[in-house]
Design an enzyme around this catalytic site. Structure first.
Site, PDB file in Angstrom:
ATOM      1  N   GLU A  19      91.929  41.636  40.278  1.00 34.53           N
ATOM      2  CA  GLU A  19      92.122  41.462  38.838  1.00 34.53           C
ATOM      3  C   GLU A  19      90.797  41.430  38.074  1.00 34.53           C
ATOM      4  OE1 GLU A  19      93.688  39.973  41.207  1.00 34.53           O
ATOM      5  OE2 GLU A  19      95.827  39.814  40.773  1.00 34.53           O
ATOM      6  N   TRP A  26      93.795  16.573  48.495  1.00 33.04           N
ATOM      7  CA  TRP A  26      93.766  18.024  48.639  1.00 33.04           C
ATOM      8  C   TRP A  26      92.665  18.352  49.626  1.00 33.04           C
ATOM      9  CZ3 TRP A  26      94.292  21.487  43.675  1.00 33.04           C
ATOM     10  CH2 TRP A  26      95.516  21.196  43.033  1.00 33.04           C
ATOM     11  N   THR A  86      97.890  45.250  43.749  1.00 35.33           N
ATOM     12  CA  THR A  86      97.536  44.100  44.572  1.00 35.33           C
ATOM     13  C   THR A  86      98.825  43.489  45.097  1.00 35.33           C
ATOM     14  OG1 THR A  86      96.544  41.904  44.496  1.00 35.33           O
ATOM     15  CG2 THR A  86      97.339  42.754  42.412  1.00 35.33           C
ATOM     16  N   LYS A 129      97.936  19.759  51.070  1.00 39.29           N
ATOM     17  CA  LYS A 129      98.092  18.487  50.373  1.00 39.29           C
ATOM     18  C   LYS A 129      98.594  17.452  51.365  1.00 39.29           C
ATOM     19  CE  LYS A 129      98.809  21.014  46.123  1.00 39.29           C
ATOM     20  NZ  LYS A 129      99.698  21.532  45.078  1.00 39.29           N
TER      21      LYS A 129
END
Lengths: 557, 557
Positions: B341, B456, B194, B451
C-alpha cells in the site's frame, strides 16, 4: 495534455501537498544535533532552529501578518534569513528577499510594487530606509535586526521610531508552538526583483511546489549524480552568494532538508570568510568569480589547506585563468548556470564517468563550461525565427527552457511575462550552443553578442582569451557600432599589480594566434583600454550596458 | 487546507507535470553508455534502452492499447519488465504487475478485476495461462516473452494460439520514434494486488506523481542522507525482490533516473545470482531474509569477496543471527520497512552520525530495526481508540502514516479502502513503537501480536530470540487460544543440518534468562515443535494465518 485515467481517491485518503514545511520537517528527523552557525557570533542545533522558526511564525502572526501578506527582509546572509526562508513561508506568507545592492529608488519601487506589509531590516540598512520611508505605501511595521544582541545587548539601544521590536527580543517573547497548516502547493512562497537593461526592476516569484521541486532537482544532481559531490554525512555548507540573490541558489533549502551543518557569514569580509571556512570545516560554497578571485589572490590562501573546499561559480563565467589558479590551491571548482527567473539552477558542471578521470588540464575545459543541463530541466536553443537549433556543440541560439521551477511570469507586468514565455518556452536571453552530451556552452547574452561582418562572436570568449594573458587581472569586452563591420569588439583590462602591459603587446599576441590559424582575426579587439576597475552591476556582474553607454566616448576618443 | 495566495501564471507559461517520463528523460542525459544487463543473455546501454522503451510504446499502440487501458505482465525480473515500467506507463496506460506466485484462481481474479486488455507473459507461465484463459473476461491479446530469442531464436517455435507476437520480434519491427505526451500527473500508472488474511486479493494503485515522489524520497534517503549509501557514480544495482512486488521497492525507477548500471537476474537461481553479483560488480540489492539466508549459507559464500555488497532486507524482519552471519562475510546489511500500500518505502535503517561509528556488535542492534521514518513520510502510532501513542521507544500502537506516495484506496473496494484510510491516516496493520529519534521498532502485525494475561507481546521478538539459539535455522511463533491467559505463544523451529535440539533444552535456556531478569516469563512458548519447513506466503513471508489454522491441531495435540 491528453486525457487519461486518474487514480480514484477514498474520501478520507490524504496526499499531502509539497510545501516548504515538508523540507523543514526533515531537518530534525535524523541529525537534530548538527549546527547552524552565524559568523563568530551565534550557533544552534536544528532543534533550536526549528524552535526559532516557529517563534518567528508567532511573532509575525502577532504583528498581524496573515497568509497572502508579504514580509520583506533586508539582511546579510544569516541564520535569521534562513529562519525567514522557512518561518515566513510556512504559514502561507510571501517572503520578499530585497536586493540590498539596488539603488534606494529601486528598493523603494520593489517594496511598493511587492506590497510589503512588514519589513525585517538589519541596522546596516537603516540609512536606506531613512531615505525612502516616507514614500513606502504599504508597509505597516518594521522589525530591527542587530548583531549587537549577540555580544552587547545593551548597546542595541532604543528602537528607531516606528519599529515594533528587535528580532531576538521578539523571538524570545514568542511561543515556540506553531502547527504549520496544509495549503495548496501552488501558493506563492517567495518573490524578488531582477534588474533588466531597461525599465523598472521586474518581480519574479516561486511557489512552494516549485521550491520543493528545485530542492529535489538539486538533491538529485549533487547527491545522486554527484555533479558537485554532496552528502549530508560529509559536507558543511557556507553560502557566499547573497540569500536575496535567487535563494542563495537554493542550497539553503537543500542543506536544511538534509540537516547539513551550515555556516552563514553575514556581510562578506574576506578574512572572516577564510576563518569560518577553516574553523568550521566548510566543504561547499558558491560565489561569483570576483569573490573567488579575491580569495585565490589573498596573501594567506597559500598558507592554508583549501583542498576540502568545493566551490560553485555562477553569475558570470569562470575563466580558465581563475579556474587554474583555484585548482592549484587544491580548491575544487565547478560552475553553475541559472538566473533569477529559474530559481536558479539550470545547469552544473557535472563531469561524467569519462571526464572525471581526465588530467587537470583537460578537466579545466569542462569545469569552465556553464554546466550540463540540470535534472528535470528541458533546454533547447532557438533562433530569431523561433526554430530549434541543433545540439551540435557549435550552432548558436537563444537558450529556452521548461522545468518544474521556472517563474510563471513577472508580477503585474503581463507584457514582459508574455515575452519571457513566448511560444511556451522561457526565454533566457542567453546565447549558447549545446553539445550532443548536454554541455551548455554560453556564448553571450543576446544583447552582448557582437555582430561583426555577418558573424556572431561572443564577448565572453574574447574575455576568456584576455584573462589568460600574463598580467591581466580582469577583462571586459563589449561591441560598439562600426560603420564598416556593423559592430566591433572593444576591451577594458584591469592589470595585476606590477604588470606593465600594453594594448599593442596584447594585440600582437592575438595576431600571432591568428597567423597560426588558432583564432579568427575578427576576435582581435579594435581597442584595448587599461582601467583601474571594471563597472559591475549590483550582483557583481560586468555591467556591459554601463560600459557601452558611459564609456563609449572614452573608448572611441 | 487554509486559503492562500496562489502564483499567477502567464498564458503561455508551462510548468510540466511530474511523470514517469520525466525520470526516463534523465537516463540518457549524463551517462548514456552505462549498461542494463539481463542474466548472461543480454546487455544494452541506456540509449538502446530508451529506443526499446519507445518501440514498446509503438508495439502497444499498434495492438490497440490506448491511454487508460491496462497492460498486464507476467515475467521474472528482466530488462523487459523495466521497459514496461516506463514504456507502458509513459503514454498513460496502466501497468498491472501480476504476482506470479499467487494461485491460478487468484491470478484469474486479479486479471479480470484489473480489466487487463493486453498480457505480456513469459513462457514459464503459460501453464498458468492455460488453466485460466477461458475465464478471462477482458483480455484481448497476448504477447509471448521467451529467453530463447537471445540464444536460439529458432527454438522459440510457433506462437501459442491467440498470441499476437513475441516480444523481441514485435520490438524489432516497431518504430523507435515516440513522443511521450504530457498528461495529468495524477494519472494512474501502476496497479497490483495484495493478498490479505481474508477475502479476495485487493488492488492497490499509484499515480505518476506518486511514483515520481517515491523516487525523490528514495533518492533523498539513499543519496542525500546516505541511509544506504548510493550514488550514480559508484553503484551497480541488482534487484532480488520481484518486480511485481511493489515495484521492486522502487529502486528500478531510481536506478534508471540516475542511469546506474543495472543487472536483472531473471528467475532467481542462487548460483547465477552469485555469478552476476561478482561478474558485474553489483553493490546494491534488496531481498527477503530467505534469499539472504540462502546466499550466506551457500558453500561458496566464504570463498568470494562480498565486501562491496550492500543489501537491504525487507518483507520480513532481519534477525540478529542472520545480520551477524552476513556482516561476518563483509556484506553490508540494512533493513527497510514498507508494504504494498505504500509504494513501498516508509523506513530504512539509516544510521546517524553517532551510530555510524559504533562497533559492529552494537551496530547490529540498529541495523536489525525496521528503519528510521523515511523522508516526507509522517508516521504515528495509534491505539484501539484512535489516540496517538507517544514516540518513547516502548509504547506500542498501530503504525499509521501519511505521505506523498501512499495508495489512495483499494480498487473498487470502497469498504476496505475506507478502513485503510479511517480518520485520514493509512492504517498499516503493524504494531510498533517509535523511538524519540524516529527509529521504528516493529513489534508485530496487529493480527499476529499475542495477547497474553493482559500484556501484548510480539511474536517477532520471540522469533528473534529463538533465531539466536545455536542450531536454529528458522523459527515461527504464533499465538493460540488459551483458557487461562487468553492467548499463549507456540513455536515452530527448523533445525540446521546436523543440529540436535530439543524443546526442553530451548525452553530451559529461556527460563535461565527469566531467572536472570533478562526476559519476561510469558515470552517462553508453551510448546516448541520441530518441523522440516515453515509455511510461507507467495511473497516469502511466514504464513501465520496458515500456521494458526492448519497446524493448530498438531500443536495442541
Amino acid at each position: 495534455m491528453i486525457q487519461t485515467k486518474l487514480i480514484p481517491r477514498t474520501a478520507e485518503a490524504v496526499e499531502p501537498p509539497m510545501l516548504i514545511k515538508t523540507l523543514l520537517a526533515q531537518s530534525t528527523k535524523y541529525e537534530p544535533q548538527r549546527e547552524i552557525i552565524y559568523r563568530d557570533l551565534f550557533r544552534m542545533n536544528y532543534v533550536e532552529f526549528n524552535r526559532r522558526v516557529r517563534q518567528l511564525a508567532n511573532v509575525l502572526t502577532d504583528l498581524g501578518v496573515k497568509p497572502g501578506d508579504t514580509v520583506a527582509v533586508l539582511d546579510w546572509d544569516s541564520h535569521r534569513y534562513l529562519e525567514c526562508f522557512f518561518g515566513v513561508t510556512s504559514y502561507g506568507v510571501v517572503l520578499h528577499t530585497i536586493n540590498v545592492r539596488l539603488s534606494s529608488a529601486q528598493i523603494l519601487y520593489t517594496m511598493n510594487h511587492a506590497q510589503d506589509k512588514i519589513v525585517l531590516i538589519h541596522e546596516d540598512f537603516l540609512p536606506i530606509l531613512s531615505a525612502i520611508k516616507d514614500q513606502l505605501t504599504t508597509v505597516e511595521k518594521f522589525v530591527l535586526i542587530s548583531d549587537k544582541v549577540y555580544t552587547d545587548p545593551i548597546a542595541v539601544g532604543d528602537l528607531p521610531t516606528g519599529f515594533s521590536g528587535e528580532y531576538e527580543a521578539l523571538l524570545g517573547n514568542a511561543s515556540d508552538q506553531y502547527d504549520f497548516p496544509d495549503f495548496d502547493e501552488n501558493t506563492w512562497a517567495t518573490t524578488f526583483y531582477t534588474t533588466g537593461t531597461t525599465g523598472n526592476p521586474k518581480g519574479v516569484y516561486f511557489s512552494h511546489r516549485q521550491l520543493f521541486m528545485h530542492t529535489m532537482g538539486l538533491a538529485t544532481y549533487v547527491c545522486g549524480y554527484q555533479a558537485v559531490p554532496f552528502s549530508s554525512v560529509t559536507d558543511v555548507y557556507m553560502p557566499i552568494t547573497p540569500m536575496f540573490h535567487v535563494h542563495a541558489w537554493g542550497f539553503p533549502f537543500l542543506a536544511t532538508m538534509l540537516s547539513t551543518k551550515q555556516v552563514y557569514p553575514g556581510r562578506y569580509e574576506p578574512e572572516l570568510l577564510l576563518k569560518l571556512l577553516l574553523k568550521e570545516g566548510v566543504t561547499l560554497s558558491h560565489c561569483v568569480p570576483t569573490i573567488l578571485n579575491m580569495l585565490v589572490n589573498s596573501p594567506v590562501a597559500n598558507q592554508v589547506d583549501l583542498t576540502r573546499w568545493k566551490v560553485i561559480i555562477g553569475g558570470s563565467a569562470l575563466t580558465k585563468g581563475l579556474a587554474k589558479g583555484a585548482l592549484e590551491l587544491g580548491i575544487q571548482v565547478y560552475q553553475g548556470y541559472g538566473m533569477s527567473e529559474t530559481a536558479p539552477i539550470m545547469a552544473l558542471s557535472q563531469l561524467n564517468d569519462l571526464e572525471r578521470n581526465l588530467p587537470v588540464d583537460e578537466k579545466v575545459d569542462y569545469l569552465t563550461r556553464a554546466g550540463r543541463i540540470a535534472p528535470f530541466i528541458e533546454m533547447h536553443l532557438m533562433d530569431d525565427e523561433g526554430n530549434f537549433v541543433p545540439h551540435d556543440g557549435h550552432s548558436l541560439g537563444e537558450i529556452v527552457a521548461r522545468g518544474p521551477w521556472l517563474t510563471q511570469g513577472y508580477y503585474e507586468d503581463p507584457e514582459c511575462g508574455a515575452a519571457l514565455w513566448k511560444g511556451g518556452w522561457l526565454h533566457t536571453g542567453d546565447v549558447a550552443s549545446i553539445t550532443p552530451d548536454n554541455w551548455v556552452l554560453i556564448a553571450d547574452r543576446t544583447k552582448d553578442v557582437i555582430k561583426t561582418g555577418g558573424e556572431w562572436i561572443s564577448s565572453l570568449d574574447i574575455e576568456d582569451l584576455l584573462s589568460q594573458v600574463d598580467g591581466v587581472a580582469e577583462a571586459a569586452v563589449v561591441g560598439l557600432p562600426d560603420e564598416r563591420w556593423g559592430e566591433r569588439p572593444h576591451a577594458l583590462i584591469v592589470q595585476k599589480p606590477g604588470a606593465e602591459l600594453t594594448a599593442e603587446g596584447i594585440k600582437s599576441g592575438m595576431q600571432a594566434k591568428v597567423q597560426l590559424g588558432e583564432l579568427n582575426k575578427w576576435y582581435v579587439p579594435d581597442r584595448i583600454l587599461f582601467v583601474p576597475e571594471i563597472p559591475k552591476t549590483s550582483v557583481g556582474k560586468i555591467d556591459k550596458k554601463r560600459i557601452r553607454s558611459e564609456m563609449k566616448d572614452l573608448i572611441l576618443q
